[in-house]
Design a protein around this motif. Structure first.
Motif: not given
Length: 479
Positions: A122-143
C-alpha cells in the motif's frame, strides 16, 4: 433577481466574506448558495453566518441555499524532535504506535485504524503527496515503509491512503457534534460529507439527518470512484473535490474522473458540484489565468449543476470579483453556438415513470413551440430535479410552497426558484404561474408557457399534468 445563466455558483464564506454587506455583494454578483466550512468555523461562527445569509435572503427576496461542509477524518503523523527531518529515496522509515517524538527513522502515527488496515504494497502519501512511502511490512502496531520519493517530513503533516480502506466511518466525534449543531439550526439545506469511501459511509449520516438536509458526497478518494454508482444512489448530490482527489490519484486522471462523475450524476438526476482551485489565482489577483477560465468553461460545457469557489471567496483579496468573473464565464459559455449541442448529446434517457415522461414532454413541447418558460410546481423538490435533469433550453421556474425546498433546489442546474402558495384550483394554478413568469421577467403578455403539476393539487410526487398557457394582458392566463 434573474440570473442569465443555468449553472449555479457556490461561494465559500470565510474571513474575507463574513460580514452581511459582503455576503449581499457576493449574492448580487452571482452566488446562488453559500458554503460554510466546518473545518474552520466554530458553532457560533456558523450560526452567525447563517443569520446573515438569511437576512440577505429576506432583503433580496430570493431563496438562498446553505451548505455545511463537515471536516471528516484528518489523518496526521505526530511530532519530531527537531520539527523537520530529511529523508532519502530508498531508505526505510517506520510509522508506529510509540508516542515518543520522531526522528529520521520513525514517527508516531496516532491512528490505530491505519496501523491495522495498511497492507504490504500500500502507498502512504504524506503532506499532500510531497512524500511517497510504500509499505513493506505491517504488524498492526507499526508500518515499515520504503521512501519512494520526497526528501523531508515535519510535524503533524497529513496522511493519505489511496490503496487502503479504513473500516471506521467517515464521521468523527467533531463531525457528529458539528452535524448536531447544523441540524439544530433548522436553516441549513445541504451537508457535505468528506472522504467518502463506500456507500455504507452514508448510512449513519442519513439516519441522524432524517431527511432534514440533503446529503452531498464529496468524491476525493479512489475507493469512492470505484463504487460511484452505489454512492450516487444513496446520495442527494455529489461534489467533485479535486484537491484531495488529485493527491490520492494521478493528477492526469482527475479531468477524466470529473467527466465521469458529472455524466453519472446527469444520468440519475442528482446535482453535481465541481470544486477546488477553479479560479485559484484570484486569491491574490483581480483577474484569473487563461487556464482557469478554460477549467471553469469545461465544467459548464459538461453540464455541471454548480461550480464552487473556495479560498477565492473565503479568504482572498477579490471575493466579489471572483464571483463576478465566474458568473461572466458561465454566461458566455452558455451562449456559445456549440453549447446546446454538447448539452443535448449528454442528455440522459428518462426513467419509465409518469413523472419522468411528463418532464421530458414539457421540455420537448417548450423547445418545439419556442415557449418562454417551463413552470413546475414542486413541494418536495422531486419535480424540480426532474425538470433540471432534462437540461431544457428554455428557463425553468420552480414554484414551491415550502421555502426549504426552494432553498435546496438552488443548487440545481437551470432552476429559478420562487416560494409561492399552493394553488387552490386549476385556474388559480395557471393564473399564478402566468403572473409569476411576468413578475420574474421571464415573459410578457402575449407569450406562452407550459406548466407541469400534480392532480390532485398538493400531492407530493404526483406530477401527472401538462398545461400550455397564454399570458393575457393582465399578466394572468388568457384565452
Amino acid at each position: 433577481m434573474r440570473r442569465n445563466r443555468k449553472v449555479k455558483i457556490l461561494a465559500t464564506l470565510g474571513p474575507a466574506s463574513s460580514e452581511e454587506a459582503m455576503i449581499r455583494q457576493l449574492h448580487e454578483a452571482g452566488a446562488d448558495l453559500f458554503r460554510i466550512n466546518m473545518s474552520h468555523a466554530s458553532h457560533d461562527v456558523m450560526r452567525s453566518l447563517i443569520q446573515k445569509i438569511r437576512s440577505v435572503e429576506e432583503q433580496c427576496g430570493r431563496p438562498i441555499g446553505i451548505l455545511a461542509d463537515l471536516q471528516g477524518p484528518k489523518l496526521r503523523v505526530g511530532k519530531f524532535k527537531d520539527t523537520t527531518v530529511e529523508l532519502k529515496a530508498g531508505q526505510t522509515f517506520t510509522l508506529d504506535s510509540n508516542d515518543a517524538p520522531g526522528d529520521a527513522t520513525r514517527v508516531y502515527l496516532p491512528h490505530p485504524e491505519i496501523l491495522e488496515a495498511v497492507k504490504a504494497g500500500d502507498r502512504l502519501l504524506i503532506d499532500d503527496g510531497k512524500l511517497h512511502l510504500k509499505a513493506e511490512t505491517c504488524d498492526g502496531k507499526s508500518i515499515v515503509t520504503t521512501v519512494v520519493s520526497g526528501t523531508k517530513i515535519s510535524d503533524r503533516k497529513g496522511v493519505s491512503l489511496p490503496d487502503t480502506i479504513l473500516e471506521t466511518g467517515v464521521l468523527t466525534d467533531k463531525d457528529r457534534a458539528d452535524l448536531d449543531a447544523v441540524l439544530a439550526t433548522n436553516e441549513v439545506d445541504w451537508v457535505a460529507l468528506s472522504f467518502i469511501q463506500r456507500p455504507e459511509d452514508l448510512v449513519e449520516v442519513r439516519r441522524i439527518a432524517g431527511g432534514r438536509v440533503g446529503l452531498m458526497s464529496k468524491i476525493e478518494k479512489p475507493q469512492a470512484v470505484e463504487r460511484i454508482e452505489e454512492i450516487i444512489e444513496l446520495s442527494d448530490a455529489l461534489m467533485v473535490a479535486r484537491g484531495d482527489l488529485g493527491v490520492e490519484m494521478p493528477l492526469e486522471a482527475v479531468p477524466g474522473i470529473q467527466k465521469q462523475l458529472i455524466r453519472a450524476c446527469r444520468r440519475t438526476g442528482k446535482p453535481v458540484v465541481v470544486a477546488t482551485q477553479m479560479l485559484e489565482s484570484m486569491i491574490s489577483a483581480p483577474v484569473p489565468t487563461r487556464a482557469e477560465v478554460s477549467d471553469v468553461a469545461t465544467a459548464v460545457f459538461e453540464g455541471a449543476d454548480a461550480i464552487m469557489l473556495s479560498a477565492e471567496s473565503a479568504s482572498g483579496s477579490y471575493p466579489v470579483e471572483a464571483v463576478s468573473t465566474m458568473a461572466s464565464i458561465a454566461r458566455t459559455i452558455e451562449r456559445e453556438p456549440h453549447y446546446p449541442g454538447i448539452i443535448y448529446a449528454q442528455r440522459a434517457q428518462p426513467e419509465a415513470t409518469g413523472a419522468d415522461a411528463i418532464s421530458l414532454a414539457a421540455r420537448q413541447i417548450a423547445e418545439t413551440l419556442d415557449l418562454k418558460a417551463i413552470v413546475c410546481y414542486t413541494s418536495s423538490g422531486t419535480t424540480g430535479m426532474r425538470a433540471s435533469r432534462e437540461r431544457p433550453e428554455v428557463p425553468v421556474i420552480a414554484l414551491s410552497p415550502v421555502i426549504q425546498t426552494a432553498r435546496r433546489l438552488s443548487v440545481a442546474w437551470g432552476l429559478h426558484c420562487v416560494v409561492a402558495k399552493e394553488p387552490t384550483d386549476l385556474d388559480d394554478m395557471v393564473n399564478r404561474a402566468c403572473r409569476i413568469v411576468v413578475e420574474e421577467e421571464f415573459g410578457a403578455p402575449g407569450d406562452r408557457i407550459i406548466i407541469s403539476a400534480g392532480v390532485p393539487l398538493g400531492t407530493p410526487g404526483a406530477t401527472n399534468m401538462l398545461r400550455i398557457a397564454y399570458i393575457g394582458a393582465d399578466g394572468q392566463s388568457g384565452v
